[in-house]
Design a protein around this motif. Structure first.
Motif, PDB file in Angstrom:
ATOM      1  N   SER A  83      45.121  59.589  32.350  1.00 16.98           N
ATOM      2  CA  SER A  83      46.351  58.813  32.290  1.00 16.98           C
ATOM      3  C   SER A  83      46.462  57.868  33.474  1.00 16.98           C
ATOM      4  N   SER A  84      45.708  58.138  34.540  1.00 15.50           N
ATOM      5  CA  SER A  84      45.756  57.295  35.727  1.00 15.50           C
ATOM      6  C   SER A  84      44.605  56.276  35.753  1.00 15.50           C
ATOM      7  N   CYS A  85      43.991  56.010  34.588  1.00 16.94           N
ATOM      8  CA  CYS A  85      42.870  55.070  34.516  1.00 16.94           C
ATOM      9  C   CYS A  85      43.411  53.651  34.605  1.00 16.94           C
ATOM     10  N   ARG A  86      43.216  53.035  35.726  1.00 17.12           N
ATOM     11  CA  ARG A  86      43.714  51.675  35.943  1.00 17.12           C
ATOM     12  C   ARG A  86      42.805  50.940  36.923  1.00 17.12           C
ATOM     13  N   ASP A  87      42.939  49.632  36.945  1.00 13.22           N
ATOM     14  CA  ASP A  87      42.132  48.805  37.847  1.00 13.22           C
ATOM     15  C   ASP A  87      42.692  48.818  39.262  1.00 13.22           C
ATOM     16  N   ASN A  88      41.790  48.644  40.213  1.00 19.80           N
ATOM     17  CA  ASN A  88      42.173  48.514  41.618  1.00 19.80           C
ATOM     18  C   ASN A  88      42.504  47.046  41.877  1.00 19.80           C
ATOM     19  N   THR A  89      43.784  46.727  42.063  1.00 21.61           N
ATOM     20  CA  THR A  89      44.209  45.325  42.189  1.00 21.61           C
ATOM     21  C   THR A  89      43.700  44.666  43.464  1.00 21.61           C
ATOM     22  N   SER A  90      43.303  45.440  44.449  1.00 25.27           N
ATOM     23  CA  SER A  90      42.812  44.857  45.701  1.00 25.27           C
ATOM     24  C   SER A  90      41.296  44.663  45.703  1.00 25.27           C
ATOM     25  N   TYR A  91      40.652  45.075  44.623  1.00 25.82           N
ATOM     26  CA  TYR A  91      39.182  44.982  44.568  1.00 25.82           C
ATOM     27  C   TYR A  91      38.732  43.539  44.336  1.00 25.82           C
ATOM     28  N   ARG A  92      37.651  43.154  45.017  1.00 30.39           N
ATOM     29  CA  ARG A  92      36.984  41.872  44.796  1.00 30.39           C
ATOM     30  C   ARG A  92      35.487  42.141  44.667  1.00 30.39           C
ATOM     31  N   ASP A  93      34.877  41.562  43.630  1.00 28.09           N
ATOM     32  CA  ASP A  93      33.449  41.785  43.421  1.00 28.09           C
ATOM     33  C   ASP A  93      32.633  40.916  44.377  1.00 28.09           C
ATOM     34  N   PRO A  94      31.309  41.002  44.367  1.00 27.00           N
ATOM     35  CA  PRO A  94      30.492  40.175  45.275  1.00 27.00           C
ATOM     36  C   PRO A  94      30.684  38.674  45.092  1.00 27.00           C
ATOM     37  N   LEU A  95      31.210  38.267  43.924  1.00 26.53           N
ATOM     38  CA  LEU A  95      31.458  36.849  43.682  1.00 26.53           C
ATOM     39  C   LEU A  95      32.877  36.438  44.066  1.00 26.53           C
ATOM     40  N   GLY A  96      33.656  37.413  44.530  1.00 31.42           N
ATOM     41  CA  GLY A  96      35.031  37.105  44.923  1.00 31.42           C
ATOM     42  C   GLY A  96      36.013  37.171  43.773  1.00 31.42           C
ATOM     43  N   SER A  97      35.607  37.716  42.629  1.00 26.32           N
ATOM     44  CA  SER A  97      36.467  37.769  41.449  1.00 26.32           C
ATOM     45  C   SER A  97      37.210  39.095  41.378  1.00 26.32           C
ATOM     46  N   VAL A  98      38.349  39.087  40.663  1.00 29.10           N
ATOM     47  CA  VAL A  98      39.157  40.294  40.487  1.00 29.10           C
ATOM     48  C   VAL A  98      38.784  40.965  39.177  1.00 29.10           C
ATOM     49  N   CYS A  99      39.375  42.115  38.925  1.00 23.39           N
ATOM     50  CA  CYS A  99      38.966  42.927  37.779  1.00 23.39           C
ATOM     51  C   CYS A  99      39.195  42.249  36.430  1.00 23.39           C
ATOM     52  N   PHE A 100      40.305  41.516  36.283  1.00 25.99           N
ATOM     53  CA  PHE A 100      40.626  40.994  34.950  1.00 25.99           C
ATOM     54  C   PHE A 100      39.560  40.017  34.449  1.00 25.99           C
ATOM     55  N   ARG A 101      38.738  39.498  35.353  1.00 24.21           N
ATOM     56  CA  ARG A 101      37.651  38.613  34.931  1.00 24.21           C
ATOM     57  C   ARG A 101      36.640  39.350  34.033  1.00 24.21           C
ATOM     58  N   TYR A 102      36.648  40.676  34.081  1.00 27.85           N
ATOM     59  CA  TYR A 102      35.636  41.444  33.359  1.00 27.85           C
ATOM     60  C   TYR A 102      36.156  42.004  32.037  1.00 27.85           C
ATOM     61  N   SER A 103      37.292  41.524  31.597  1.00 27.71           N
ATOM     62  CA  SER A 103      37.812  41.958  30.297  1.00 27.71           C
ATOM     63  C   SER A 103      36.818  41.565  29.207  1.00 27.71           C
ATOM     64  N   SER A 113      30.242  50.158  41.962  1.00 27.66           N
ATOM     65  CA  SER A 113      31.526  49.871  42.604  1.00 27.66           C
ATOM     66  C   SER A 113      32.454  49.112  41.654  1.00 27.66           C
ATOM     67  N   LEU A 114      31.880  48.187  40.875  1.00 31.26           N
ATOM     68  CA  LEU A 114      32.677  47.432  39.912  1.00 31.26           C
ATOM     69  C   LEU A 114      33.278  48.365  38.866  1.00 31.26           C
ATOM     70  N   ILE A 115      32.460  49.258  38.334  1.00 30.99           N
ATOM     71  CA  ILE A 115      32.932  50.169  37.287  1.00 30.99           C
ATOM     72  C   ILE A 115      34.001  51.105  37.835  1.00 30.99           C
ATOM     73  N   ASN A 116      33.803  51.601  39.038  1.00 31.81           N
ATOM     74  CA  ASN A 116      34.766  52.533  39.620  1.00 31.81           C
ATOM     75  C   ASN A 116      36.088  51.861  39.943  1.00 31.81           C
ATOM     76  N   ASN A 117      36.059  50.564  40.274  1.00 30.21           N
ATOM     77  CA  ASN A 117      37.287  49.870  40.656  1.00 30.21           C
ATOM     78  C   ASN A 117      37.970  49.163  39.489  1.00 30.21           C
TER      79      ASN A 117
END
Length: 246
Positions: A190-210, A229-233
Protein backbone atom coordinates in the motif's frame (compact mmCIF):
# COMPACT_ATOMS: atom_id res chain seq x y z
CA UNK A 1 60.71 79.58 -86.73
CA UNK A 2 61.98 82.65 -84.86
CA UNK A 3 61.12 84.85 -87.88
CA UNK A 4 57.43 83.96 -87.69
CA UNK A 5 54.69 85.07 -85.32
CA UNK A 6 51.10 84.00 -84.80
CA UNK A 7 49.82 86.69 -87.16
CA UNK A 8 52.25 85.72 -89.90
CA UNK A 9 51.52 82.00 -89.64
CA UNK A 10 47.83 82.66 -90.13
CA UNK A 11 48.37 84.81 -93.25
CA UNK A 12 51.34 83.15 -94.93
CA UNK A 13 49.17 82.22 -97.89
CA UNK A 14 48.92 85.92 -98.87
CA UNK A 15 52.72 85.93 -98.86
CA UNK A 16 52.76 83.28 -101.58
CA UNK A 17 52.89 80.10 -99.44
CA UNK A 18 50.88 77.16 -100.67
CA UNK A 19 48.42 75.35 -98.38
CA UNK A 20 50.87 72.52 -97.98
CA UNK A 21 53.67 74.92 -97.00
CA UNK A 22 51.36 76.73 -94.57
CA UNK A 23 50.42 73.46 -92.89
CA UNK A 24 54.06 72.39 -92.64
CA UNK A 25 55.01 75.76 -91.11
CA UNK A 26 52.31 75.54 -88.43
CA UNK A 27 53.25 71.93 -87.69
CA UNK A 28 57.01 72.55 -87.40
CA UNK A 29 56.78 75.87 -85.55
CA UNK A 30 53.84 75.48 -83.14
CA UNK A 31 55.31 77.70 -80.42
CA UNK A 32 56.15 80.63 -82.78
CA UNK A 33 52.75 80.25 -84.47
CA UNK A 34 50.94 80.43 -81.09
CA UNK A 35 49.64 76.90 -80.99
CA UNK A 36 51.15 76.09 -77.55
CA UNK A 37 49.02 76.99 -74.48
CA UNK A 38 52.07 77.73 -72.32
CA UNK A 39 55.75 77.00 -72.22
CA UNK A 40 55.47 74.78 -69.07
CA UNK A 41 52.63 73.25 -67.00
CA UNK A 42 51.40 75.22 -64.01
CA UNK A 43 52.79 74.35 -60.60
CA UNK A 44 49.34 74.33 -58.95
CA UNK A 45 46.01 73.02 -60.23
CA UNK A 46 43.63 75.49 -61.84
CA UNK A 47 40.77 74.72 -59.41
CA UNK A 48 40.26 73.01 -56.06
CA UNK A 49 37.84 70.50 -57.52
CA UNK A 50 38.46 67.68 -59.97
CA UNK A 51 37.36 68.15 -63.54
CA UNK A 52 34.14 66.60 -64.79
CA UNK A 53 35.94 64.73 -67.52
CA UNK A 54 39.02 62.57 -66.98
CA UNK A 55 42.23 63.55 -68.71
CA UNK A 56 43.12 61.72 -71.90
CA UNK A 57 46.56 60.82 -70.60
CA UNK A 58 47.60 59.66 -67.13
CA UNK A 59 49.88 61.80 -65.01
CA UNK A 60 53.57 60.93 -64.87
CA UNK A 61 53.52 60.51 -61.08
CA UNK A 62 50.73 59.95 -58.54
CA UNK A 63 49.43 62.82 -56.46
CA UNK A 64 50.88 63.34 -52.98
CA UNK A 65 47.48 63.19 -51.30
CA UNK A 66 44.36 61.19 -52.06
CA UNK A 67 41.27 62.91 -53.37
CA UNK A 68 38.48 63.77 -50.93
CA UNK A 69 35.89 62.73 -53.47
CA UNK A 70 35.84 59.13 -54.75
CA UNK A 71 35.91 58.55 -58.47
CA UNK A 72 32.68 57.58 -60.21
CA UNK A 73 34.35 54.68 -61.99
CA UNK A 74 36.47 51.92 -60.45
CA UNK A 75 40.18 51.91 -61.08
CA UNK A 76 41.65 49.41 -63.52
CA UNK A 77 44.16 48.06 -61.00
CA UNK A 78 43.54 47.11 -57.36
CA UNK A 79 45.13 49.12 -54.58
CA UNK A 80 48.20 47.78 -52.82
CA UNK A 81 46.61 48.05 -49.37
CA UNK A 82 43.12 47.10 -48.16
CA UNK A 83 40.67 49.71 -46.95
CA UNK A 84 40.41 50.39 -43.22
CA UNK A 85 36.67 49.70 -43.08
CA UNK A 86 34.60 47.15 -45.00
CA UNK A 87 32.60 48.24 -48.01
CA UNK A 88 28.82 48.42 -47.85
CA UNK A 89 28.40 46.12 -50.83
CA UNK A 90 30.20 42.89 -51.74
CA UNK A 91 32.76 42.91 -54.50
CA UNK A 92 31.95 41.45 -57.90
CA UNK A 93 34.81 38.98 -57.75
CA UNK A 94 36.43 37.01 -54.92
CA UNK A 95 39.79 38.01 -53.54
CA UNK A 96 42.87 36.37 -55.03
CA UNK A 97 44.29 35.42 -51.63
CA UNK A 98 42.48 34.37 -48.44
CA UNK A 99 41.92 36.79 -45.57
CA UNK A 100 44.49 36.95 -42.78
CA UNK A 101 41.98 36.49 -39.97
CA UNK A 102 39.71 33.42 -39.98
CA UNK A 103 35.95 33.69 -39.73
CA UNK A 104 34.05 32.58 -36.66
CA UNK A 105 33.95 28.82 -36.17
CA UNK A 106 31.29 27.39 -38.50
CA UNK A 107 28.60 25.08 -37.18
CA UNK A 108 29.54 21.44 -37.76
CA UNK A 109 27.52 19.89 -40.55
CA UNK A 110 26.53 16.98 -38.33
CA UNK A 111 25.06 18.41 -35.14
CA UNK A 112 22.14 18.01 -32.74
CA UNK A 113 19.04 20.19 -32.81
CA UNK A 114 19.24 21.90 -29.42
CA UNK A 115 15.50 22.58 -29.22
CA UNK A 116 14.47 18.96 -29.88
CA UNK A 117 12.85 16.72 -27.26
CA UNK A 118 11.71 13.17 -27.90
CA UNK A 119 8.41 11.53 -26.92
CA UNK A 120 9.65 11.29 -23.31
CA UNK A 121 10.80 14.93 -23.27
CA UNK A 122 14.43 13.80 -23.31
CA UNK A 123 16.77 16.26 -25.02
CA UNK A 124 19.59 15.25 -27.35
CA UNK A 125 22.11 15.90 -24.58
CA UNK A 126 20.37 13.34 -22.39
CA UNK A 127 20.86 10.73 -25.11
CA UNK A 128 24.62 11.24 -25.39
CA UNK A 129 25.21 8.16 -23.18
CA UNK A 130 22.72 6.04 -25.12
CA UNK A 131 24.78 3.24 -26.70
CA UNK A 132 22.37 2.69 -29.61
CA UNK A 133 19.42 4.98 -30.39
CA UNK A 134 18.02 2.37 -32.77
CA UNK A 135 17.51 -0.06 -29.89
CA UNK A 136 15.10 2.07 -27.87
CA UNK A 137 12.17 -0.13 -28.88
CA UNK A 138 12.67 -2.09 -25.65
CA UNK A 139 11.74 1.13 -23.80
CA UNK A 140 8.49 1.58 -25.68
CA UNK A 141 9.77 3.79 -28.52
CA UNK A 142 8.16 3.11 -31.88
CA UNK A 143 10.22 2.85 -35.06
CA UNK A 144 9.06 6.35 -36.06
CA UNK A 145 10.08 7.70 -32.62
CA UNK A 146 13.59 6.31 -33.08
CA UNK A 147 13.91 7.67 -36.63
CA UNK A 148 12.85 11.16 -35.51
CA UNK A 149 15.29 10.98 -32.60
CA UNK A 150 18.23 9.96 -34.79
CA UNK A 151 17.44 12.64 -37.38
CA UNK A 152 17.42 15.37 -34.73
CA UNK A 153 20.22 14.04 -32.52
CA UNK A 154 22.80 12.47 -34.87
CA UNK A 155 25.74 13.63 -32.76
CA UNK A 156 24.40 12.29 -29.47
CA UNK A 157 23.28 9.10 -31.23
CA UNK A 158 26.85 8.70 -32.52
CA UNK A 159 25.84 8.82 -36.18
CA UNK A 160 28.34 11.52 -37.15
CA UNK A 161 31.57 10.42 -38.78
CA UNK A 162 34.42 11.11 -36.38
CA UNK A 163 37.96 11.93 -37.43
CA UNK A 164 39.35 9.32 -35.05
CA UNK A 165 37.93 6.22 -33.34
CA UNK A 166 36.62 6.54 -29.81
CA UNK A 167 39.05 5.80 -27.01
CA UNK A 168 36.68 3.31 -25.37
CA UNK A 169 34.41 0.73 -26.99
CA UNK A 170 30.66 1.22 -26.92
CA UNK A 171 28.55 -1.02 -24.72
CA UNK A 172 26.71 -3.47 -26.92
CA UNK A 173 23.03 -3.50 -25.98
CA UNK A 174 21.83 -6.85 -24.80
CA UNK A 175 18.93 -8.44 -26.71
CA UNK A 176 15.60 -8.75 -25.01
CA UNK A 177 15.73 -11.76 -22.77
CA UNK A 178 13.07 -14.46 -22.55
CA UNK A 179 14.21 -15.27 -19.05
CA UNK A 180 13.17 -13.45 -15.90
CA UNK A 181 15.09 -10.32 -14.99
CA UNK A 182 17.91 -10.75 -12.51
CA UNK A 183 17.06 -7.36 -11.01
CA UNK A 184 14.89 -7.38 -7.94
CA UNK A 185 11.42 -5.87 -8.11
CA UNK A 186 9.79 -3.85 -5.41
CA UNK A 187 7.28 -5.85 -3.38
CA UNK A 188 3.82 -4.42 -3.96
CA UNK A 189 2.36 -2.76 -0.91
CA UNK A 190 0.00 0.00 0.00
CA UNK A 191 3.02 2.27 0.44
CA UNK A 192 4.29 1.68 -3.14
CA UNK A 193 5.02 5.16 -4.41
CA UNK A 194 7.71 7.14 -6.20
CA UNK A 195 10.44 9.06 -4.41
CA UNK A 196 9.72 12.68 -5.42
CA UNK A 197 13.26 13.80 -4.58
CA UNK A 198 14.91 11.19 -6.80
CA UNK A 199 16.82 12.24 -9.92
CA UNK A 200 18.24 9.72 -12.38
CA UNK A 201 21.73 10.03 -13.95
CA UNK A 202 20.18 12.18 -16.68
CA UNK A 203 18.62 14.55 -14.16
CA UNK A 204 15.06 13.33 -14.83
CA UNK A 205 12.33 12.63 -12.26
CA UNK A 206 10.28 9.47 -11.90
CA UNK A 207 7.25 10.48 -13.96
CA UNK A 208 9.45 10.48 -17.07
CA UNK A 209 9.46 6.68 -16.84
CA UNK A 210 5.71 6.16 -17.04
CA UNK A 211 5.00 3.27 -19.43
CA UNK A 212 8.72 2.59 -19.83
CA UNK A 213 10.41 -0.72 -19.10
CA UNK A 214 12.80 0.45 -16.41
CA UNK A 215 14.70 -2.86 -16.38
CA UNK A 216 15.92 -2.08 -19.89
CA UNK A 217 17.37 1.35 -19.11
CA UNK A 218 20.84 -0.03 -19.81
CA UNK A 219 19.92 0.81 -23.40
CA UNK A 220 20.28 4.48 -22.43
CA UNK A 221 23.69 3.79 -20.89
CA UNK A 222 22.56 3.15 -17.31
CA UNK A 223 24.77 0.84 -15.28
CA UNK A 224 23.24 -2.03 -13.32
CA UNK A 225 23.40 -0.14 -9.96
CA UNK A 226 21.75 2.87 -11.63
CA UNK A 227 18.93 0.69 -12.99
CA UNK A 228 18.41 -0.84 -9.55
CA UNK A 229 18.32 2.62 -7.98
CA UNK A 230 15.77 3.77 -10.57
CA UNK A 231 13.47 0.82 -9.88
CA UNK A 232 13.73 1.23 -6.11
CA UNK A 233 12.97 4.96 -6.27
CA UNK A 234 10.31 4.94 -9.02
CA UNK A 235 8.28 1.75 -8.60
CA UNK A 236 4.96 3.41 -9.49
CA UNK A 237 6.24 5.06 -12.69
CA UNK A 238 8.03 1.84 -13.63
CA UNK A 239 4.69 0.00 -13.36
CA UNK A 240 5.76 -2.23 -10.48
CA UNK A 241 3.01 -1.27 -8.08
CA UNK A 242 -0.08 -3.52 -8.09
CA UNK A 243 -3.52 -2.47 -7.03
CA UNK A 244 -4.71 -3.51 -3.61
CA UNK A 245 -6.90 -6.59 -3.61
CA UNK A 246 -10.61 -5.99 -3.18
Amino acid sequence: CDRFSKEICVNVIVLGYTKGQSKELNTRCPMSCGHCDSEAPSSVPSTNYPSDQPSRFPSLSPSSFPSDIPSTKPSIWPTSQPTQIPTMFPTLYPTISPTVLPTAMPTPQCHDISSFTDKRDFTCNQHKFTPDCSNLGVLGYTERDMVVLMRNCPLSCKLCDSSSPSSVPSIAPSPSSKHPSVLPTVSPSSSCRDNTSYRDPLGSVCFRYSNLICENMHVLGFSTPEVVSLINNCPMSCGLCTSSPI
